[in-house]
Design a protein around this motif. Structure first.
Motif, PDB file in Angstrom:
ATOM      1  N   MET A 196       0.841  -1.203   0.000  1.00 51.33           N
ATOM      2  CA  MET A 196       0.000   0.000   0.000  1.00 51.33           C
ATOM      3  C   MET A 196       0.867   1.240   0.000  1.00 51.33           C
ATOM      4  SD  MET A 196      -3.379  -0.190   2.467  1.00 51.33           S
ATOM      5  CE  MET A 196      -2.367   0.247   3.802  1.00 51.33           C
ATOM      6  N   GLY A 197       0.456   2.240  -0.746  1.00 45.36           N
ATOM      7  CA  GLY A 197       1.176   3.501  -0.756  1.00 45.36           C
ATOM      8  C   GLY A 197       2.221   3.607  -1.852  1.00 45.36           C
ATOM      9  N   ASN A 198       2.594   2.461  -2.430  1.00 49.14           N
ATOM     10  CA  ASN A 198       3.593   2.490  -3.508  1.00 49.14           C
ATOM     11  C   ASN A 198       2.984   3.021  -4.805  1.00 49.14           C
ATOM     12  OD1 ASN A 198       5.564   1.495  -1.853  1.00 49.14           O
ATOM     13  ND2 ASN A 198       5.541  -0.579  -2.686  1.00 49.14           N
ATOM     14  N   ASP A 199       3.895   3.378  -5.742  1.00 45.79           N
ATOM     15  CA  ASP A 199       3.494   3.772  -7.098  1.00 45.79           C
ATOM     16  C   ASP A 199       3.967   2.681  -8.050  1.00 45.79           C
ATOM     17  OD1 ASP A 199       4.631   7.199  -6.522  1.00 45.79           O
ATOM     18  OD2 ASP A 199       2.839   6.143  -5.814  1.00 45.79           O
ATOM     19  N   ARG A 228      -2.337  -9.062 -13.152  1.00 44.55           N
ATOM     20  CA  ARG A 228      -2.955  -9.245 -11.835  1.00 44.55           C
ATOM     21  C   ARG A 228      -2.170  -8.423 -10.829  1.00 44.55           C
ATOM     22  NH1 ARG A 228      -6.517 -12.603  -9.481  1.00 44.55           N
ATOM     23  NH2 ARG A 228      -6.623 -13.964 -11.292  1.00 44.55           N
ATOM     24  N   LEU A 229      -2.837  -7.429 -10.251  1.00 43.53           N
ATOM     25  CA  LEU A 229      -2.227  -6.548  -9.252  1.00 43.53           C
ATOM     26  C   LEU A 229      -2.748  -6.917  -7.872  1.00 43.53           C
ATOM     27  CD1 LEU A 229      -0.665  -3.967  -8.335  1.00 43.53           C
ATOM     28  CD2 LEU A 229      -2.733  -2.672  -8.865  1.00 43.53           C
ATOM     29  N   LEU A 230      -1.833  -7.160  -6.970  1.00 46.66           N
ATOM     30  CA  LEU A 230      -2.195  -7.452  -5.581  1.00 46.66           C
ATOM     31  C   LEU A 230      -1.524  -6.426  -4.687  1.00 46.66           C
ATOM     32  CD1 LEU A 230      -3.556  -9.229  -3.470  1.00 46.66           C
ATOM     33  CD2 LEU A 230      -1.523 -10.678  -3.478  1.00 46.66           C
ATOM     34  N   VAL A 231      -2.346  -5.680  -3.964  1.00 52.97           N
ATOM     35  CA  VAL A 231      -1.827  -4.662  -3.052  1.00 52.97           C
ATOM     36  C   VAL A 231      -1.964  -5.182  -1.622  1.00 52.97           C
ATOM     37  CG1 VAL A 231      -1.991  -2.264  -2.300  1.00 52.97           C
ATOM     38  CG2 VAL A 231      -2.546  -2.871  -4.672  1.00 52.97           C
ATOM     39  N   LEU A 232      -0.843  -5.241  -0.921  1.00 55.81           N
ATOM     40  CA  LEU A 232      -0.839  -5.797   0.446  1.00 55.81           C
ATOM     41  C   LEU A 232      -0.801  -4.684   1.495  1.00 55.81           C
ATOM     42  CD1 LEU A 232       1.753  -8.643  -0.174  1.00 55.81           C
ATOM     43  CD2 LEU A 232      -0.752  -8.813  -0.195  1.00 55.81           C
ATOM     44  N   ASN A 258       0.196   3.090 -21.387  1.00 55.28           N
ATOM     45  CA  ASN A 258       0.652   2.680 -20.074  1.00 55.28           C
ATOM     46  C   ASN A 258      -0.296   3.211 -19.008  1.00 55.28           C
ATOM     47  OD1 ASN A 258       2.938   1.598 -21.409  1.00 55.28           O
ATOM     48  ND2 ASN A 258       3.953   3.589 -21.324  1.00 55.28           N
ATOM     49  N   LEU A 259      -0.298   2.512 -17.879  1.00 56.32           N
ATOM     50  CA  LEU A 259      -1.162   2.919 -16.760  1.00 56.32           C
ATOM     51  C   LEU A 259      -0.299   3.077 -15.524  1.00 56.32           C
ATOM     52  CD1 LEU A 259      -4.105   3.407 -15.804  1.00 56.32           C
ATOM     53  CD2 LEU A 259      -4.167   0.983 -15.161  1.00 56.32           C
ATOM     54  N   HIS A 260      -0.273   4.294 -14.995  1.00 53.20           N
ATOM     55  CA  HIS A 260       0.490   4.546 -13.782  1.00 53.20           C
ATOM     56  C   HIS A 260      -0.486   4.737 -12.628  1.00 53.20           C
ATOM     57  CE1 HIS A 260       4.063   5.643 -11.561  1.00 53.20           C
ATOM     58  NE2 HIS A 260       3.365   6.616 -11.003  1.00 53.20           N
ATOM     59  N   ILE A 261      -0.177   4.097 -11.521  1.00 54.74           N
ATOM     60  CA  ILE A 261      -1.057   4.197 -10.351  1.00 54.74           C
ATOM     61  C   ILE A 261      -0.235   4.704  -9.169  1.00 54.74           C
ATOM     62  CG2 ILE A 261      -2.814   3.038  -8.985  1.00 54.74           C
ATOM     63  CD1 ILE A 261      -2.612   0.668 -10.983  1.00 54.74           C
ATOM     64  N   ASN A 262      -0.664   5.821  -8.621  1.00 50.09           N
ATOM     65  CA  ASN A 262       0.011   6.408  -7.455  1.00 50.09           C
ATOM     66  C   ASN A 262      -0.660   5.959  -6.164  1.00 50.09           C
ATOM     67  OD1 ASN A 262       1.909   7.984  -8.865  1.00 50.09           O
ATOM     68  ND2 ASN A 262       0.378   9.564  -9.227  1.00 50.09           N
ATOM     69  N   SER A 263       0.117   5.947  -5.106  1.00 47.41           N
ATOM     70  CA  SER A 263      -0.426   5.716  -3.753  1.00 47.41           C
ATOM     71  C   SER A 263      -1.404   4.545  -3.728  1.00 47.41           C
ATOM     72  CB  SER A 263      -1.124   6.982  -3.241  1.00 47.41           C
ATOM     73  OG  SER A 263      -0.263   8.071  -3.261  1.00 47.41           O
ATOM     74  N   LEU A 264      -0.937   3.403  -4.100  1.00 52.18           N
ATOM     75  CA  LEU A 264      -1.800   2.225  -4.234  1.00 52.18           C
ATOM     76  C   LEU A 264      -2.564   1.917  -2.957  1.00 52.18           C
ATOM     77  CD1 LEU A 264       0.572   0.189  -6.463  1.00 52.18           C
ATOM     78  CD2 LEU A 264      -1.893   0.386  -6.880  1.00 52.18           C
ATOM     79  N   GLU A 265      -3.824   1.516  -3.140  1.00 51.46           N
ATOM     80  CA  GLU A 265      -4.709   1.157  -2.030  1.00 51.46           C
ATOM     81  C   GLU A 265      -5.125  -0.310  -2.179  1.00 51.46           C
ATOM     82  OE1 GLU A 265      -7.986   3.869  -2.192  1.00 51.46           O
ATOM     83  OE2 GLU A 265      -6.724   5.632  -1.800  1.00 51.46           O
ATOM     84  N   LEU A 266      -5.597  -0.876  -1.060  1.00 52.15           N
ATOM     85  CA  LEU A 266      -6.015  -2.278  -1.088  1.00 52.15           C
ATOM     86  C   LEU A 266      -7.071  -2.527  -2.164  1.00 52.15           C
ATOM     87  CD1 LEU A 266      -6.302  -3.041   2.746  1.00 52.15           C
ATOM     88  CD2 LEU A 266      -4.443  -3.677   1.184  1.00 52.15           C
ATOM     89  N   GLY A 267      -7.971  -1.570  -2.320  1.00 50.14           N
ATOM     90  CA  GLY A 267      -9.064  -1.717  -3.282  1.00 50.14           C
ATOM     91  C   GLY A 267      -8.627  -1.684  -4.739  1.00 50.14           C
ATOM     92  N   ASP A 268      -7.367  -1.363  -4.965  1.00 47.71           N
ATOM     93  CA  ASP A 268      -6.854  -1.369  -6.339  1.00 47.71           C
ATOM     94  C   ASP A 268      -6.497  -2.773  -6.797  1.00 47.71           C
ATOM     95  OD1 ASP A 268      -4.985   1.684  -5.672  1.00 47.71           O
ATOM     96  OD2 ASP A 268      -7.065   1.410  -6.318  1.00 47.71           O
ATOM     97  N   SER A 269      -6.492  -3.717  -5.873  1.00 47.49           N
ATOM     98  CA  SER A 269      -6.200  -5.105  -6.233  1.00 47.49           C
ATOM     99  C   SER A 269      -7.256  -5.591  -7.227  1.00 47.49           C
ATOM    100  CB  SER A 269      -6.203  -6.000  -4.994  1.00 47.49           C
ATOM    101  OG  SER A 269      -5.164  -5.649  -4.117  1.00 47.49           O
ATOM    102  N   ALA A 270      -6.791  -6.056  -8.370  1.00 53.83           N
ATOM    103  CA  ALA A 270      -7.692  -6.451  -9.455  1.00 53.83           C
ATOM    104  C   ALA A 270      -6.832  -6.967 -10.601  1.00 53.83           C
ATOM    105  CB  ALA A 270      -8.523  -5.255  -9.938  1.00 53.83           C
TER     106      ALA A 270
END
Lengths: 114, 115
Positions: free
Chosen positions: A15-18, A110-114, A75-87
């Motif tokens: 969580m919180g990573n980009d 497959r993205l898994l946010v811990l 490309n898709l960049h995701i900032n400040s990853l949250e648990l709900g971004d897992s998909a």
């Protein structure tokens, strides 16, 4: 000779990573898309680019930022990853933009946010 | 807004038998396109068949055919001579205009093929 490719296939992060997901198509298509498939398998469009221009921008948090350096890449960049971004995130492309166009999908990331 | 409903979360069929997956949709547009996509365990989304709304003839692709009932807004997929490789999630989708030219998917039907 994969038509639509995505990297990486799997992404595990805190969580919180980009993080970024890359997509490339070698079909010569003008239009590219990003979709999100949630844990219940529901698939929903996030963004669409036509000739490098953003044309569809669904209600997506602004932590998600697509970038199209050229017609073959989205490309898709995701900032400040949250648990709900897992998909699972799918890239797709079509010859052009419009309802008659068949979309061709990549293998998914497959993205898994811990 | 367009919506797609797949009322069967899961279906099963015996190998070599025929199975029909249901899909209903709603759109206020007169021009639209309908699609069935297959997602096997490999996760890859694969186009199975597409139907143009203005064409009355039902689309067919080898063992896959559709029953398109425009008035009822129904677009079912028939799989004949089911094979083990047909086991997958099947998604129905509609694309219509009116300023929202995007593909809208149903929630999918998981098809199991029993040997």
């Amino acid at each position: 000779d994969t038509a639509v490719s995505q990297t990486p296939k799997y992404l595990v992060t805190q969580m919180g990573n980009d993080k970024s997901i890359k997509c490339e198509q070698n079909l010569g298509h003008d239009t590219m898309y990003w979709y999100k498939q949630d844990s219940k398998k529901f698939l929903k469009i996030m963004f669409s680019y036509n000739n490098k221009e953003l044309i569809i921008n669904e209600t997506v948090p602004n932590r998600f930022s697509p970038k199209s350096p050229d017609k073959a890449h989205l490309n898709l960049h995701i900032n400040s990853l949250e648990l709900g971004d897992s998909a699972v995130y799918f890239c797709a492309s079509s010859q052009s933009f419009g309802i008659r166009e068949t979309q061709y999908f990549g293998p998914g990331t497959r993205l898994l946010v811990l | 807004a367009q919506t797609v409903t797949q009322s069967q979360p899961e279906m099963s069929v015996q190998e070599a038998e025929t199975v029909t997956l249901s899909c209903t949709y709603d759109t206020s547009e007169s021009d639209y396109y309908l699609f069935w996509y297959k997602q096997p365990p490999s996760r890859q989304m694969i186009l199975v068949i597409r139907q143009e709304a203005y064409k009355q003839q039902n689309a067919t692709e080898n063992r896959f055919s559709v029953n398109f009932q425009k008035a009822a807004k129904s677009f079912s997929l028939k799989i004949s001579d089911s094979q083990l490789g047909d086991a997958a999630m099947y998604f129905c989708a509609v694309a219509s205009g009116g300023g929202s030219e995007k593909l809208v998917f149903g929630k999918g039907t998981k098809l199991t093929v029993n040997p």
